[in-house]
Design an enzyme around this catalytic site. Structure first.
Site, PDB file in Angstrom:
ATOM      1  N   ARG A   1      -5.947   8.310   2.703  1.00  0.00           N
ATOM      2  CA  ARG A   1      -5.312   9.063   1.627  1.00  0.00           C
ATOM      3  C   ARG A   1      -6.231  10.156   1.102  1.00  0.00           C
ATOM      4  NH1 ARG A   1      -3.424   4.280  -2.259  1.00  0.00           N
ATOM      5  NH2 ARG A   1      -2.675   6.055  -3.498  1.00  0.00           N
TER       6      ARG A   1
ATOM      7  N   LEU B   1      -4.391  -4.044   2.680  1.00  0.00           N
ATOM      8  CA  LEU B   1      -3.634  -2.807   2.748  1.00  0.00           C
ATOM      9  C   LEU B   1      -3.200  -2.467   1.330  1.00  0.00           C
ATOM     10  CD1 LEU B   1      -1.220  -3.341   5.806  1.00  0.00           C
ATOM     11  CD2 LEU B   1      -3.356  -2.046   5.757  1.00  0.00           C
ATOM     12  N   ASP B   2      -3.184  -1.178   0.990  1.00  0.00           N
ATOM     13  CA  ASP B   2      -2.682  -0.766  -0.313  1.00  0.00           C
ATOM     14  C   ASP B   2      -1.260  -1.271  -0.502  1.00  0.00           C
ATOM     15  OD1 ASP B   2      -5.039   0.606  -0.759  1.00  0.00           O
ATOM     16  OD2 ASP B   2      -4.234   2.541  -0.131  1.00  0.00           O
ATOM     17  N   ARG B   3      -0.879  -1.453  -1.764  1.00  0.00           N
ATOM     18  CA  ARG B   3       0.466  -1.964  -2.072  1.00  0.00           C
ATOM     19  C   ARG B   3       1.558  -1.181  -1.326  1.00  0.00           C
ATOM     20  NH1 ARG B   3       3.404  -4.187  -6.676  1.00  0.00           N
ATOM     21  NH2 ARG B   3       1.588  -4.121  -8.052  1.00  0.00           N
TER      22      ARG B   3
END
Length: 298
Positions: free
Chosen positions: A239, A138-140
């Protein structure tokens, strides 16, 4: 409703039930932890009702029942974790609820705390030879459900059979503007540049095909709350696709956002449904989206 509690032994706490209600709401009142941490306590078999161990969150308690919560080393270690809580653990996998701001694994700074480093320390407390393996990222700034393997064999089983193993990956996103369509599907091809930004193209340009489906949950004039499901799991897919339809994810300056009222990226991995790589049983993991997502889109 809990009215009293007492320490019965150094390893357990006992609570007396005053009125009929399901077990999970009772535990949420009794234990000062997040919903997912309490679910983890249940899944590890630390809860007993009238001396009988149970893992069923919907078990109905009756007035006079005695609920006992055991505290073991796993629970102690879980409470010491930073930026995540354990939702489920067995000999093959660990499922966590990751907070926004925590990296999945180290990038440039090898000393930075990550989900991987936290879990590595956690499993080594039981046995120094224990390890964990990244299955997906998962992205930060994205929070929510994330899966790790506890052996290299399990990691390979999951990654080699990803489409069969993962039945569903669900997200909730707070996006800018009012999304008019109640449902929609976005199909495009994604390519990453040397500057690590992913671009979308409506026709095949040699990139990776990406498919995102969305359903509008609620919307105000400024923001919309969307439920998203991924048929493919490409880097930055949600995104990029939200920017493409003119409704970038709140707080996502990299992909077109101009507002950040919740002081974080408005993206949360809310659901993961998998077929267990060893037992072949289906498991569903749910992490509630932050209340700020709902409040801003009313």
């Amino acid at each position: 409703m809990r009215t009293n509690s007492k320490q019965t032994t150094p390893l357990a706490s006992e609570y007396k039930v005053q009125e009929e209600q399901p077990l999970l709401p009772f535990l949420l009142q009794a234990v000062p932890k997040s919903r997912n941490a309490v679910k983890g306590i249940l899944s590890r078999g630390q809860v007993s009702v009238n001396g009988e161990p149970t893992t069923k969150h919907d078990r109905v308690l009756k007035a006079g029942d005695r609920v006992e919560i055991m505290t073991n080393q796993a629970a102690k270690n879980d409470s010491e974790l930073t930026g995540l809580s354990i939702m489920y653990e067995d000999d093959s996998i660990i499922v966590i609820d990751k907070e926004a701001g925590l990296l999945s694994m180290a990038a440039k700074d090898k000393k930075e705390t990550t989900a991987f480093s936290e879990l590595s320390t956690y499993v080594k407390k039981a046995n120094r030879s224990n390890r964990v393996y990244i299955v997906h990222r998962l992205d930060r700034e994205t929070s929510g459900v994330m899966l790790f393997a506890k052996t290299e064999e399990v990691k390979k089983l999951l990654q080699d059979n990803w489409e069969e193993s993962v039945q569903e990956r669900g997200y909730v996103a707070l996006v800018e503007g009012k999304v008019r369509a109640e449902t929609g599907e976005i199909v495009s091809w994604l390519r990453e540049t040397r500057t690590f930004k992913v671009y979308s193209n409506p026709t095949d340009n040699g990139g990776q095909k990406a498919i995102t489906r969305y359903k509008r949950l609620q919307a105000s004039a400024q923001f919309s709350l969307l439920e998203l499901s991924l048929e493919t799991g490409r880097k930055n897919q949600i995104r990029v696709h939200m920017e493409e339809i003119g409704h970038p994810v709140v707080g996502d300056k990299k992909y077109g956002a101009t507002t950040n009222p919740i002081k974080r990226l408005g993206l949360h991995a809310v659901k993961l449904i998998i077929i267990h790589p060893i037992t072949k049983e289906q498991h569903t993991f749910i992490s509630d989206a932050p209340s700020a997502f709902y409040n801003k889109s009313k």
